[in-house]
Design a protein around this motif. Structure first.
Motif, mmCIF file in Angstrom:
data_model
loop_
_atom_site.group_PDB
_atom_site.id
_atom_site.type_symbol
_atom_site.label_atom_id
_atom_site.label_comp_id
_atom_site.label_asym_id
_atom_site.label_seq_id
_atom_site.Cartn_x
_atom_site.Cartn_y
_atom_site.Cartn_z
ATOM 1 N N ASP A 100 23.312 -41.584 20.771
ATOM 2 C CA ASP A 100 24.176 -40.980 21.787
ATOM 3 C C ASP A 100 23.703 -39.598 22.211
ATOM 4 N N VAL A 101 22.901 -38.948 21.356
ATOM 5 C CA VAL A 101 22.443 -37.600 21.703
ATOM 6 C C VAL A 101 20.948 -37.549 21.967
ATOM 7 N N ASP A 102 20.304 -38.707 21.997
ATOM 8 C CA ASP A 102 18.870 -38.732 22.270
ATOM 9 C C ASP A 102 18.593 -38.182 23.670
ATOM 10 N N GLY A 103 17.690 -37.221 23.740
ATOM 11 C CA GLY A 103 17.303 -36.665 25.021
ATOM 12 C C GLY A 103 18.267 -35.664 25.620
ATOM 13 N N LYS A 104 19.391 -35.407 24.927
ATOM 14 C CA LYS A 104 20.381 -34.468 25.468
ATOM 15 C C LYS A 104 19.961 -33.013 25.310
ATOM 16 N N PHE A 105 19.193 -32.724 24.257
ATOM 17 C CA PHE A 105 18.870 -31.337 23.950
ATOM 18 C C PHE A 105 17.359 -31.185 23.789
ATOM 19 N N SER A 106 16.833 -30.138 24.400
ATOM 20 C CA SER A 106 15.395 -29.906 24.352
ATOM 21 C C SER A 106 14.962 -29.187 23.083
ATOM 22 N N GLN A 107 15.848 -28.338 22.544
ATOM 23 C CA GLN A 107 15.511 -27.576 21.351
ATOM 24 C C GLN A 107 15.760 -28.404 20.082
ATOM 25 N N PRO A 108 14.789 -28.435 19.157
ATOM 26 C CA PRO A 108 14.996 -29.193 17.898
ATOM 27 C C PRO A 108 16.243 -28.739 17.138
ATOM 28 N N THR A 109 16.519 -27.430 17.150
ATOM 29 C CA THR A 109 17.699 -26.950 16.422
ATOM 30 C C THR A 109 18.987 -27.505 17.023
#
Length: 705
Positions: free
Chosen positions: A90-99
């Motif tokens: 569900d969160v794949d690709g939502k955030f660019s930063q690893p943290t």
């Protein structure tokens, strides 16, 4: 550590295997490791530890064992991808930063656990009303007014519940029951209001629960007979996850049932909004419509309805409102025949005022009127009335007093809403000594709380374990705290919702009071295995070089004599008494320290495997996890790491490249210093060991070989 999963690797290849040198034993049946991992036999009979005592060390260890099971449960539930329709993808690709991506995954894990615990709390309610015995009638206004009301805390021994391995509830219900008991005043109040004082008197069933937990796998297992008995009485499945994915809600307007989903997960566009817009019953923004009358179902409407039902019970059955059966000190105090009745009057105030304005409030909260849609609406309706001088005087209460307001707020708070595995004291070789020590420390902490009722005393982690264990025996905890109260009889409550700044100040104050009470004793101290062992010298004085345990204790104590060392661990770095360089064996070649290290690695590996297996439900068809099986000295070897994030196990603590903080001290062991650094001037290498006959990497004569 178990057989390799790769069949080909079971056969040792030719070459290095012909050497007489063998790898260290990692066999599960290694007698030294087997003994070290064996948990102590516990005496958990109901008679152990009288009513005038706090807790026993065996009860603390049993509590630790139960907490370890809960830690496993949380780990399995939160890491089961797809559970309750909450997917890692569900969160794949939502955030660019690893943290941010990692934080999002953590939110997903938390959400699965939150839904699971909401279901568990609902199941606990069903078990409470359907399975727990009723030992006396529900509380009434007449009972609460009686001058002998406090005697309710001393029910007849004949009412004790005979807990056994055949009548225990599932682990998720035990978990919620455990949490309920860790709010001692609320638990006492609920037992009084609902006639479950036999449950209060008997306390948590330490012995049968402990008997159902395997010492090695930490699996909670009961008989089929126990499961069938529970399912028949509670009308629930034994396993939380086998219950339906929807909850049956009774509509406040038409009284018919409507099925609503436990969660409608929606992660949202940012970390701050994670699951904030989800609308299932276990979600923040729950919203649904009754199938039969289209009444809007929300958490706020359900809370208002709960208050309305409690008010109806007050007026029709004369049952006191929640928050009105204990006085400000947590005591069920009746109205005295002589002397001041102020405390009792304050306690009864919400019942008196709500009876006076009851019918008006029942009409206001009626679902059909649609005037009261939230607790805020209800509060706005009630507050002007409890401050109305005319109403108060007509009831013989005079003007509004601070005590009245406090109890009114407490009544309203009942309608607002439906830390230890990491240290792993459980497997510590000094677990019983640790338990003995923390009980003594807790007794002093409790004395500090009782002598300073207006101050915030903050426990350390070890004190918290004893405190929580004590609270799981409500009758004993009540008798102990109320008997020792210095000025006024007081039942010590447990509040874990304290502002962080107040916690910090309270911790520093508690540390000072502890030093004063013990004439210099250390309140905040490291509780890792090593430090615990320095406080239990019988074990480590045999394992460490002569006198090192005593020196470690002396050095640790001296730190706290300095004026610039704060009692608050957050304000100064922890100055450790741990050795910077640790020997892998004793000076006599005794391999015990190496064994303890291997034992710890083995235990961590087994914990991860155990939790992974618990995550695989029957019928899932998931194969055993594959672990990389490297070769060491030509033999296949299991190690508790996943490839490629692992070191070559052929490199041992005897090699400098592996760990320069480890040195070999046994006779004939390989040194780990760099070539020529010992001052001997030998080209082949030099000895890093201190034992007689220790050998350097090059076998130099300078090493005494």
């Amino acid at each position: 550590m178990g057989a390799p999963t790769d069949d080909k690797s079971k056969e040792a290849p030719a070459g290095p295997s012909s050497s007489n040198e063998r790898p260290p034993s990692y066999d599960r049946e290694d007698p030294v490791e087997q003994i070290a991992l064996e948990l102590p036999k516990l005496n958990l009979e109901a008679s152990s530890g009288g009513i005038g005592k706090t807790v026993t060390r065996d009860q603390c260890v049993a509590h630790l064992k139960f907490l370890a099971v809960l830690a496993d449960l949380r780990d399995v539930i939160s890491n089961t991808d797809g559970l309750f329709g909450i997917n890692n993808s569900d969160v794949d690709g939502k955030f660019s930063q690893p943290t941010d991506q990692n934080a999002a995954r953590a939110k997903i894990k938390e959400k699965r656990w939150a839904v699971y615990t909401a279901r568990a709390a609902d199941r606990y309610t069903a078990w409470w009303f359907n399975c727990l015995p009723v030992s006396q009638s529900r509380a009434t206004l007449k009972m609460v007014k009686d001058e002998h009301y406090e005697q309710i805390t001393s029910p007849d021994k004949a009412s004790d519940i005979s807990w056994s391995t055949n009548n225990l509830p599932p682990i998720d219900i035990l978990m919620v029951w455990h949490s309920h008991m860790l709010n001692p005043r609320n638990f006492l109040e609920d037992c009084i209001r609902y006639g479950r004082m036999s449950t209060w008197r008997t306390g948590f069933p330490f012995k049968p629960v402990n008997d159902c937990i395997d010492d090695r796998s930490l699996e909670y297992t009961v008989s089929d007979k126990c499961k069938k008995k529970f399912e028949k009485k509670a009308q629930l499945k034994w396993h939380n996850l086998d219950d339906p994915s929807t909850k049956q809600l009774q509509c406040p307007a038409c009284s018919l049932e409507t099925a609503v989903p436990w969660t409608r997960p929606k992660f949202g566009d940012s970390l701050e909004k994670a699951f904030k817009e989800s609308t299932g019953y276990a979600d923040n923004k729950f919203g649904a419509k009754c199938y039969h009358c289209s009444f809007e179902l929300t958490h706020d409407r359900l809370k208002v309805n709960k208050f309305r039902q409690d008010l109806i019970h007050l007026i029709r059955q004369k049952e006191p409102m929640p928050g009105t059966v204990l006085d400000s000190n947590g005591i069920p105090r009746g109205k005295p025949k002589r002397g001041s009745a102020l405390s009792h009057t304050n306690m009864m105030f919400p019942n008196i005022i709500m009876k006076a304005i009851g019918q008006e409030t029942i009409d206001f909260t009626s679902p059909q009127s649609n005037m009261c849609r939230s607790i805020d609406d209800l509060r706005s309706h009630l507050e002007p009335r409890i401050l109305n001088t005319k109403i108060l005087k007509s009831l013989g209460l005079g003007s509004a007093k601070p005590g009245y307001k406090m109890f009114f707020r407490r009544m309203m708070s009942r309608h607002l809403c439906p830390k230890m595995d990491n240290i792993d004291w459980l497997h510590s070789p000094t677990v019983l000594d640790t338990a003995d020590r923390l009980i003594k420390k807790y007794t002093i902490f409790l004395r500090i709380m009782l002598d300073h009722p207006l101050k915030l005393a903050v426990p350390t982690l070890d004190v918290d374990l004893a405190w929580h264990t004590h609270q799981l025996m409500p009758r004993r905890y009540y008798a102990y705290t109320t008997t020792l109260s210095a000025v006024m009889k007081r039942f010590i409550d447990h509040d874990d919702k304290v502002d962080e700044n107040k916690l910090s100040e309270g911790f520093e104050w508690t540390s000072k009071m502890y030093r004063r009470a013990t004439k210099g004793g250390i309140y905040s101290e490291c509780t890792c295995w090593y430090c615990e062992a320095t406080r239990a010298p019988d074990l480590y004085d045999r394992l460490l070089p002569l006198g090192s345990a005593a020196r470690a204790r002396t050095n640790a104590n001296s730190l706290h004599d300095r004026a610039d060392i704060s009692a608050d661990p957050e304000r100064n770095p922890h100055i450790s008494a741990h050795n910077a360089v640790r020997p892998t064996v004793g000076t006599d070649g005794n391999p015990q320290l190496g064994t303890l290290q291997r034992m710890r690695l083995q235990r961590n590996y087994e914990k991860s495997v155990r939790r992974a297996k618990k995550g695989q439900r029957k019928g899932d068809g998931i194969a055993e996890p594959l672990y990389y099986s490297p070769l060491a000295w030509g033999y296949p070897l299991y190690v508790p790491y996943y490839a490629p994030y692992m070191c070559d196990p052929g490199i041992s603590a005897d090699s400098y490249a592996c760990n320069p903080s480890c040195m070999s001290t046994g006779a004939g062991a390989v040194g780990n210093c760099c070539s020529g650094t010992c001052g001997g001037g030998v080209a082949a290498g030099s000895c890093g060991g201190i034992g007689s006959g220790a050998a350097c990497a090059g076998g130099s004569a300078a090493c005494g070989k």
